[in-house]
Design an enzyme around this catalytic site. Structure first.
Site, mmCIF file in Angstrom:
data_model
loop_
_atom_site.group_PDB
_atom_site.id
_atom_site.type_symbol
_atom_site.label_atom_id
_atom_site.label_comp_id
_atom_site.label_asym_id
_atom_site.label_seq_id
_atom_site.Cartn_x
_atom_site.Cartn_y
_atom_site.Cartn_z
ATOM 1 N N HIS A 2 0.823 -1.220 0.000
ATOM 2 C CA HIS A 2 0.000 0.000 0.000
ATOM 3 C C HIS A 2 0.854 1.265 0.000
ATOM 4 C CE1 HIS A 2 -3.998 -1.923 0.700
ATOM 5 N NE2 HIS A 2 -3.182 -2.929 0.975
ATOM 6 N N ASP A 46 3.408 9.342 -0.796
ATOM 7 C CA ASP A 46 2.266 8.537 -0.364
ATOM 8 C C ASP A 46 1.971 7.443 -1.384
ATOM 9 O OD1 ASP A 46 0.137 7.764 1.263
ATOM 10 O OD2 ASP A 46 -0.521 9.838 1.566
HETATM 11 O O1 F6P Z 1 -0.190 3.091 4.011
HETATM 12 C C1 F6P Z 1 -0.003 1.926 4.661
HETATM 13 C C2 F6P Z 1 -0.917 1.735 5.845
HETATM 14 O O2 F6P Z 1 -1.048 0.387 6.142
HETATM 15 C C3 F6P Z 1 -2.265 2.377 5.561
HETATM 16 O O3 F6P Z 1 -3.251 1.552 5.277
HETATM 17 C C4 F6P Z 1 -2.558 3.152 6.766
HETATM 18 O O4 F6P Z 1 -2.620 4.467 6.363
HETATM 19 C C5 F6P Z 1 -1.428 3.008 7.673
HETATM 20 O O5 F6P Z 1 -0.412 2.347 6.996
HETATM 21 C C6 F6P Z 1 -1.859 2.357 8.955
HETATM 22 O O6 F6P Z 1 -0.931 2.507 9.901
HETATM 23 P P1 F6P Z 1 -1.104 1.954 11.370
HETATM 24 O O7 F6P Z 1 -1.827 0.669 11.257
HETATM 25 O O8 F6P Z 1 0.283 1.829 11.868
HETATM 26 O O9 F6P Z 1 -1.899 2.981 12.101
#
Ligand code: F6P
Length: 486
Positions: A157, A364
């Site tokens: 992602h 991003d």
């Molecule tokens: O961008 C990768 C990601 O897994 C997104 O889905 C989300 O924005 C973020 O990282 C979630 O981060 P965390 O689970 O550490 O809050």
């Protein structure tokens, strides 16, 4: 195909539950409709040597959600350590922020191995596994070590950076070599995919042809699958949200003033400092805009135990207070700063209320807030999206006002331009963006990836006699001048 989807963070499907990121929101409708089983972390840890990992399982539409308690001894090293202090900064091209000990790496591998063992419980004869994100780079290899022969796909992602940056991650070779146990690796953009293939070829010395990497694991296909949203469903949510008490209160408080909105996890990749400086600059350059537009910035706290995040939280809070101190008046606050999370049912209404959406990350993967802002707009009087050219979404949403988040003056100028854009231009830009969103929905993303995963399995079956005799590792000598086939 009995699909098992795996991600660190999961969502229980409560519309008012605060969302801390795009991944969980994106996967939810897919699991609900496809009947997949979604396995992730419960957010809790458990001591001791669990023979059978503890999982809480609940129904989620036609699918199911299994939340695992991860091993207490390794959770910190895995999540705050290797995943978010080594991989995350590197993946967002912030090699200067990489911090990780060898113990963190071992914990990361332990949690990947733990997850692999836990997944065996959900395996059926026609299973396929779809692993999400940088928390589980080595999970495919762990599953193969346990004898899993079914198709295993992986989707990243986040961005995938240049070779020199990923090379700053301790144990990068071992990890990326382990990733080649996946049949299919999906990226958000062409650039991410190219960077990965170039690493496989130049640093691992592997043969790469037409997006397929040959390694001791067999064939791994790398391809681009830009993630989408369900624009129709989000538009309905936004219309419905207009009567939500928070949204009504916001509208009443504006008194005819315009609103710009930013919604981000509190993360250094999101460019919050530069964005706030751009608003500061705009009010300085155009004093007539004071009292006519304010910024609502929602910054959801995230990964607070990591030093870089703690520092960012105080830096952003101080900057907001400085800017409000300079430009504010007794009855006007330029920046409304909210350090908490909101559910999508409210966010959709907040997006629709704002005349400008500011999505200006430094780096991003995709940024689904950009897509949600567009989908939430009133077609008769849509707002304007100001979007960083370094967000994956900029590849599709090219009729947004694209900005360079490092150019504060340029951003200030473009935000001011967004505020005075005539209705005809706003509609033209918005319609073009909506057409893109409708052409690349989350359902399409799911279908494209799972179809490609099925094809990989067919290729694997066809090539079984060839790969039964693995080629010597590495297939090609590591050589920066190696010819490129892709
Ligand atoms: O961008 C990768 C990601 O897994 C997104 O889905 C989300 O924005 C973020 O990282 C979630 O981060 P965390 O689970 O550490 O809050």
């Amino acid at each position: 195909m009995n699909l098992v989807v795996v991600s660190n963070r999961v969502s229980r499907g409560k519309p008012n539950e605060p969302m801390t990121g795009g991944l969980a929101a994106a996967l939810l409708p897919i699991v609900e409709k496809s009947g997949a089983i979604w396995v992730g972390s419960s957010g809790r840890v458990r001591d001791g040597n669990q023979k059978e990992p503890f999982a809480e399982i609940e129904a989620l539409g036609a699918g199911a959600l299994a939340m695992l308690d991860l091993p207490a001894a390794h959770y910190g090293g895995y999540y705050e350590g290797f995943a978010n202090s080594a991989l995350w900064p590197a993946l967002h091209s912030r090699a200067d922020l990489i911090r990780a000990s060898h113990e963190d790496y071992l914990s990361y591998r332990e949690v990947n191995a733990f997850m692999a063992r836990a997944l065996l419980r959900f395996r059926k004869s026609d299973s396929a596994f779809w692993i999400q994100d940088y928390h589980f780079l080595a999970l495919g290899a762990e599953l193969r070590d346990l004898g899993v022969t079914e198709p295993i796909g992986f989707f990243l992602h986040t961005p995938w950076p240049a070779r020199s940056v990923i090379g700053g991650v301790p144990h990068h070779r071992e990890l990326i070599e382990a990733m080649l146990a996946y049949d299919l690796i999906g990226f958000q953009t062409e650039e991410d995919c190219e960077n990965f293939l170039s690493y496989a070829q130049a640093d691992l010395g592997l043969a790469v042809h037409d997006g397929v990497i040959l390694s001791r694991h067999g064939r791994t296909r790398a391809a681009v699958f830009p993630i989408g949203i369900d624009p129709q469903q989000f538009a309905q949510l936004a219309t419905k949200a207009s009567t939500h008490p928070d949204v009504s209160r916001l509208r009443r408080s504006l008194n005819g003033e315009k609103l710009a909105i930013g919604v981000d996890r509190l993360d250094y990749s999101k460019g919050l400092i530069n964005r706030i400086k751009a608003f500061d600059r705009m009010w300085t350059l155009h004093p007539s805009l004071a009292r006519t537009v304010s910024l609502l910035q929602i910054a959801t706290p995230s990964r607070g135990a990591i030093e870089a995040y703690g520092n960012l939280q105080s830096d952003v809070a101080k900057l907001v207070s400085d800017v409000n101190g300079v430009h504010g008046e007794v009855d006007w606050t330029p920046i409304r700063y909210l350090n908490k999370g909101y559910g999508q049912a409210v966010l959709a209404g907040l997006y629709r209320t704002a005349q400008v959406g500011v999505v200006t990350p430094l780096q991003d993967g995709m940024n689904l807030v950009a897509k949600e802002y567009v989908a939430a707009q009133n077609p008769v009087d849509p707002g304007v999206l100001v979007l960083s050219k370094f967000a994956g979404a900029a590849n599709e949403l090219d009729t947004a006002l694209l900005v360079n988040p490092h150019d504060i003056d340029g951003m200030a100028r473009i935000i001011a331009m967004a505020l005075s854009m005539p209705l005809t231009e706003r509609r033209m830009r918005w319609e073009a963006m909506m057409a893109k969103l409708r052409g690349h929905t989350i359902q399409q993303w799911f279908a494209d990836f799972t179809d490609a995963l099925r094809e990989c399995q067919l290729d694997r079956d066809a090539l079984a006699p060839v790969i039964a005799e693995p080629a010597r590792w590495p297939l090609r000598s590591a050589n920066n001048n190696a010819p490129r086939y892709h």
